[in-house]
Design a protein around this motif. Structure first.
Motif, mmCIF file in Angstrom:
data_model
loop_
_atom_site.group_PDB
_atom_site.id
_atom_site.type_symbol
_atom_site.label_atom_id
_atom_site.label_comp_id
_atom_site.label_asym_id
_atom_site.label_seq_id
_atom_site.Cartn_x
_atom_site.Cartn_y
_atom_site.Cartn_z
ATOM 1 N N ILE A 141 -24.426 -12.442 21.956
ATOM 2 C CA ILE A 141 -25.200 -12.917 23.108
ATOM 3 C C ILE A 141 -26.225 -11.861 23.522
ATOM 4 O O ILE A 141 -27.323 -12.177 23.969
ATOM 5 C CB ILE A 141 -24.262 -13.246 24.290
ATOM 6 C CG1 ILE A 141 -23.260 -14.328 23.894
ATOM 7 C CG2 ILE A 141 -25.058 -13.695 25.506
ATOM 8 C CD1 ILE A 141 -23.783 -15.723 23.829
ATOM 9 N N SER A 142 -25.862 -10.576 23.338
ATOM 10 C CA SER A 142 -26.787 -9.531 23.792
ATOM 11 C C SER A 142 -28.076 -9.511 22.974
ATOM 12 O O SER A 142 -29.087 -9.008 23.443
ATOM 13 C CB SER A 142 -26.103 -8.153 23.738
ATOM 14 O OG SER A 142 -25.981 -7.718 22.408
ATOM 15 N N ASN B 181 -32.912 -15.353 25.841
ATOM 16 C CA ASN B 181 -32.360 -16.196 26.905
ATOM 17 C C ASN B 181 -32.673 -17.677 26.720
ATOM 18 O O ASN B 181 -31.850 -18.531 27.004
ATOM 19 C CB ASN B 181 -32.885 -15.729 28.267
ATOM 20 C CG ASN B 181 -31.769 -15.105 29.082
ATOM 21 O OD1 ASN B 181 -30.595 -15.262 28.749
ATOM 22 N ND2 ASN B 181 -32.126 -14.391 30.134
ATOM 23 N N VAL C 244 -23.516 -8.269 37.807
ATOM 24 C CA VAL C 244 -22.999 -9.584 37.456
ATOM 25 C C VAL C 244 -22.991 -10.508 38.669
ATOM 26 O O VAL C 244 -23.374 -11.669 38.586
ATOM 27 C CB VAL C 244 -21.574 -9.466 36.867
ATOM 28 C CG1 VAL C 244 -20.899 -10.817 36.792
ATOM 29 C CG2 VAL C 244 -21.637 -8.842 35.485
ATOM 30 N N SER D 299 -26.153 -13.462 38.018
ATOM 31 C CA SER D 299 -25.162 -13.986 37.088
ATOM 32 C C SER D 299 -25.741 -14.949 36.060
ATOM 33 O O SER D 299 -24.998 -15.542 35.296
ATOM 34 C CB SER D 299 -24.043 -14.664 37.856
ATOM 35 O OG SER D 299 -24.600 -15.654 38.683
ATOM 36 N N PHE E 78 -27.364 -13.614 31.226
ATOM 37 C CA PHE E 78 -26.222 -13.289 30.365
ATOM 38 C C PHE E 78 -26.573 -12.237 29.327
ATOM 39 O O PHE E 78 -25.806 -11.324 29.074
ATOM 40 C CB PHE E 78 -25.692 -14.552 29.691
ATOM 41 C CG PHE E 78 -24.927 -15.424 30.624
ATOM 42 C CD1 PHE E 78 -23.653 -15.062 31.027
ATOM 43 C CD2 PHE E 78 -25.479 -16.592 31.107
ATOM 44 C CE1 PHE E 78 -22.939 -15.866 31.892
ATOM 45 C CE2 PHE E 78 -24.768 -17.397 31.980
ATOM 46 C CZ PHE E 78 -23.503 -17.039 32.378
ATOM 47 N N MET F 68 -24.688 -8.656 28.915
ATOM 48 C CA MET F 68 -23.906 -8.308 27.723
ATOM 49 C C MET F 68 -24.495 -7.107 27.007
ATOM 50 O O MET F 68 -23.749 -6.321 26.409
ATOM 51 C CB MET F 68 -23.809 -9.513 26.802
ATOM 52 C CG MET F 68 -23.058 -10.630 27.504
ATOM 53 S SD MET F 68 -22.351 -11.841 26.431
ATOM 54 C CE MET F 68 -21.973 -13.122 27.625
ATOM 55 N N TRP G 131 -16.718 -14.366 30.130
ATOM 56 C CA TRP G 131 -17.879 -14.982 29.487
ATOM 57 C C TRP G 131 -17.461 -15.931 28.363
ATOM 58 O O TRP G 131 -18.071 -16.962 28.144
ATOM 59 C CB TRP G 131 -18.829 -13.889 28.953
ATOM 60 C CG TRP G 131 -19.517 -13.154 30.055
ATOM 61 C CD1 TRP G 131 -19.900 -13.660 31.251
ATOM 62 C CD2 TRP G 131 -19.889 -11.763 30.071
ATOM 63 N NE1 TRP G 131 -20.486 -12.677 32.021
ATOM 64 C CE2 TRP G 131 -20.500 -11.508 31.322
ATOM 65 C CE3 TRP G 131 -19.780 -10.713 29.163
ATOM 66 C CZ2 TRP G 131 -20.990 -10.248 31.684
ATOM 67 C CZ3 TRP G 131 -20.272 -9.461 29.515
ATOM 68 C CH2 TRP G 131 -20.863 -9.239 30.768
ATOM 69 N N ASN H 105 -16.706 -19.155 29.743
ATOM 70 C CA ASN H 105 -17.813 -19.796 30.450
ATOM 71 C C ASN H 105 -18.533 -20.764 29.506
ATOM 72 O O ASN H 105 -19.021 -20.357 28.459
ATOM 73 C CB ASN H 105 -18.776 -18.702 30.922
ATOM 74 C CG ASN H 105 -19.899 -19.254 31.754
ATOM 75 O OD1 ASN H 105 -20.344 -20.377 31.532
ATOM 76 N ND2 ASN H 105 -20.362 -18.472 32.708
ATOM 77 N N VAL I 216 -22.199 -19.794 27.914
ATOM 78 C CA VAL I 216 -22.383 -18.827 26.838
ATOM 79 C C VAL I 216 -21.170 -18.679 25.929
ATOM 80 O O VAL I 216 -21.268 -18.095 24.858
ATOM 81 C CB VAL I 216 -22.724 -17.422 27.385
ATOM 82 C CG1 VAL I 216 -24.144 -17.376 27.866
ATOM 83 C CG2 VAL I 216 -21.753 -17.019 28.456
#
Lengths: 269, 305
Positions: free
Chosen positions: A25-26, A30, A226, A230, A233, A237, B136, B139, B142
């Motif tokens: 995810i990092s 987005n 966070v 929020s 993401f 991450m 996460w 969730n 993601v």
């Protein structure tokens, strides 16, 4: 043999998957998070999240604060614990059993019940909302476990070594410095690593004692981030991955001593 | 060389020999005393006072009022039963999977060092980060878990289990199991490696199957280590609030609140130090009770043997 490797593969998968997802995810842009759904790897990767975290956020400052607190704690604890562990290992003295019992007790009572009194006692001393206060608290929390760990390292060094040195005319302190200390350096390194990891992870006391952004440690900063942003993401991450780096480095460093560490402080996380 | 020492010098040497160990341990004892024992005593006294940081007129002694409030506090009783379930589920799952891992690692095979480093890695992950990562993963925006669970029919549509009161506590429990398996695996592996090989060989010669060897040789040998690890771990995990504070904050509707996180919430969010200390006193009393019961059981077990 196949079943053996198969079972191990499941453990490896379970251990790594959450960290893999954090990494994935990092590096996901987005916009793709919402359009691509759940995929094993995004069609496009980006370093944008890391760029933001490193250059445009407060995280470098949080990181620096955490390094100061963790290194400061680890250094002080290692010295205190080495002295205490040496005394436990080499002396029989009145009250020794009592002292060891009390130290063991500190590992068992719920630290969370100290949050309120420590906060209230530290406000008039000016020890809240700064890194010194955190170091003081962490030093006290980590010393008992580290003392038992150091004791186990000293126990592994034969007494005859220093006795021989003392017969040859060394004082106890010289024998300690010339003979014992060099031999126990790896042990002190391991203690340093354990305490660093513990201080790096501590959250609840840091949340309570630290208020201003300037003094936030990484866990507090990340949690604040966070709760405020929020939806970002990727950025959260990326920050998470960065928090993982020092912990993993120290983990690699202390791997050889894990068993000793965990049995010395059998109650320690 | 052999001249007799004058008496005062000998006395001084004797005195310094007695004091020397205290010289080494006193710095540690002083800081532990000041930062842990003084606040412990002070904190216990807060339980009988009204101390709310937001209320400048508070601070007076109120006797047992905080405990009366505690007795009627349904949130506290809820947290107490959650603590029991949280501790039992976490410890037993960590133990079960940790023992499995230790057995798998207790033989030599190619690639063992690398695999061992990888499976122990979760233990190195800071707890707040373990909590966030699992939050996460649960969730639906993601994380994959809700989608997978709905795909295999565990839920109707991908939703976050952390927001469903009836199952929310499983979120922190799973994160805790993930994080804690290495701890059990490492300690049990150390114990396994201390079993003399001859025992297994003798049993094998006598025709024992692998399962019989596990039950008759391995388990009895591990039993004392298992007992002490599980008992200490139970205390530690019942007080372990980090994951819950990070993942759910005790919610939704207190469904994941354990006593330790309840104390933290009272102190940190509501700044009600008096009540927080009353809850803490109750927790300490329960833990002492647990310790006494465990020690009694140990004594009667030893007598039976």
């Amino acid at each position: 043999m196949v079943g053996h490797y198969g079972a191990l593969a499941l453990y490896v998968l379970f251990a790594l998957f959450p960290l893999y997802w954090l990494l994935k995810i990092s590096v996901t842009p987005n916009s793709l998070l919402y359009t691509e759904g759940i995929t094993m790897w995004p069609s496009v990767t980006t370093w944008e999240n890391y760029r933001f975290v490193l250059l445009q956020s407060d995280f470098p400052a949080f990181f620096k604060n955490s390094v100061i607190v963790s290194l400061g704690t680890a250094a002080i604890v290692t010295v205190l614990a080495a002295a205490t562990g040496y005394a436990f290992s080499r002396f029989q003295f009145t009250g020794k059993t009592l002292v060891m019992f009390v130290l063991l007790l500190t590992q068992m009572f719920p630290l969370v019940m100290l949050i309120a009194p420590i906060f209230r006692l530290m406000v008039p001393l000016g020890l809240t909302d700064n890194l010194t206060g955190l170091i003081v608290v962490y030093v006290a929390f980590n010393t008992p476990f580290a003392a038992f760990l150091m004791q186990s390292f000293f126990d592994g060094i034969p007494r005859e070594l220093e006795e021989a040195a003392m017969i040859d005319g060394c004082t106890r302190l010289t024998a300690l410095r010339r003979v014992i200390l060099p031999l126990t350096l790896p042990g002190m390194g391991a203690t340093l690593g354990f305490v660093f990891t513990a201080a790096w992870s501590e959250l609840l006391f840091a949340l309570m004692l630290i208020n201003s952004t300037d003094a936030m440690t990484f866990p507090v900063g990340l949690l604040t981030f966070v709760s405020k942003f929020s939806v970002d993401f990727g950025q959260m991450m990326a920050a998470g991955v960065l928090a993982l780096v020092p912990a993993c480095l120290f983990f690699a460093f202390i791997q050889r001593y894990l068993i000793q560490g965990l049995t010395a402080g059998a109650v320690k996380g | 060389m052999a001249a007799p020492e004058p008496a005062p010098a000998r006395q001084r040497r004797l005195l310094s020999a007695i004091l020397e160990p205290y010289l080494y341990i006193s710095p540690a004892l002083i800081i532990i005393g000041l930062v842990m024992f003084v606040p412990l005593i002070v904190g216990l006294s807060y339980a009988y006072r009204e101390i709310q940081l937001l209320n400048p007129f508070s601070g007076g002694f109120v006797g047992l009022a905080n405990f009366a409030q505690l007795y009627g506090d349904t949130r506290f009783w809820r947290a107490l039963s959650n603590t029991a379930w949280w501790t039992f589920a976490s410890v037993s799952l960590q133990f079960f999977f940790g023992l499995g891992l230790a057995l798998l690692l207790n033989k030599s095979f190619p690639g063992k060092r690398l695999i061992q480093a990888v499976v122990f890695l979760p233990w190195a992950v800071p707890t707040f980060l373990s909590g966030l990562t699992w939050a996460w993963l649960f969730n639906p925006v993601v994380g994959p878990l809700p989608h997978w669970m709905s795909a295999i029919g565990l839920m109707d549509e991908p939703v976050n289990i952390l927001s469903i009161p009836s199952v929310a506590l499983w979120g922190p429990i799973i994160a805790n199991v993930w994080w804690g398996i290495p701890f059990f695996a490492i300690t049990l592996l150390a114990a396994l490696q201390s079993i003399p090989n001859e025992l297994h060989e003798a049993a094998a010669i006598d025709g024992a199957t692998t399962w019989q060897r596990f039950v008759k040789v391995t388990l009895p040998f591990l039993a004392p280590m298992i007992a002490i690890t599980v008992l200490l771990r139970t205390i530690w995990i019942s007080n372990f609030a980090d994951l819950i504070v990070v993942m759910t904050g005790g919610g939704p509707a207190d469904s994941t609140q354990i006593v330790a996180s309840y104390i933290f919430t009272q102190a940190y969010r509501r700044l009600d130090f008096g009540y927080a200390s009353a809850v803490a006193t109750a927790l300490l009393a329960l833990l002492l009770l647990y310790a006494v019961i465990v020690l009694r059981m140990r004594r009667s077990l030893l007598r039976a043997m």
